[in-house]
Design a protein around this motif. Sequence first.
Motif: not given
Length: 302
Positions: A78-99
């Motif tokens: 993966x490139x282009x996703x630095x630590x701390x970057x704010x991201x959003x998306x249509x994903x799965x398993x998002x009822x969690x502190x980490x996914x």
Amino acid sequence: MKAVVLYEYGDPSQLRYEDAEQPPVGDNEVLVRMHATSVNPVDYKIRSGAAKGRIPVELPAVLGRDLSGEVVQAGRSVVGFAKGMRVMGLANGTYAEFTTAKADVLAPIPEALSFEQAAALPLVTLTGAQLIERAVKPQPGQTVLVTGALGGVGRSAVHVARKHGCRVLAGVRSAEKAEAAVLGADQVIALDDETETVHLHDLDAVADTVGGPTASRLLKALRAGGVFGSVLGEPQGAKDVDVQVHAFMAQPDASRLYELADEVARGEFTIPIGKTMRLSEIEEAHRLAEAHKVKGKIILVM
């Protein structure tokens, strides 16, 4: 980490807020610290078992589709996703502190939006946009009726249809007509008032978000060869009329999501937030959502 785990289909008491293992990060994945997610109808339909024929899940499962958070770790490819970057998306398993999510489903959160505002957007805006652009596929100048126009999917569909140059009719309940004026549609129609729906005819397309008897009635409002787009499957009676039915399920699309989120940030349309709750309050959140007790999205914060 804490997560909400579903062990058996049933009522909201089947959702357990408990300790869970942090997910491993694949080569093409991004580990996200979740800040917020939201409750969607598909969540409680999966939880209850009502959707298991259409959307099977392997239990135990962590539900949730809307991702809003910050990057913790990116996989080796993966490139282009630095630590701390704010991201959003249509994903799965998002009822969690980490996914974790595939990198190609993630979009940056526009600066003007909070994590909570971003959490309201992925599923409903992509569903509304794809309902118009992939199911209905209208031409500029065509007349499109959007049902459930005040819901998140409906609002998005109205907005996207207008951007495509369509004449847009916003279908709502009689009691919602005044509120629907903010949508900017060319006309607002009370779908529960026969004196209004009787005048609907020769529509080029219906973009349906409500299903049931309303959807079946509206089949006759289409012109011959018109298009009936649906997020809820083919309506009863569709085979008896000369229309094209295009039913679909929303798919992740990071670039389109960013465009839609940016349009929300610029005030072109809104997805209202009705209530913000803690993830630990998941049972009550599902009860409120399923009973339609909250107008607007229910946001869950970690």
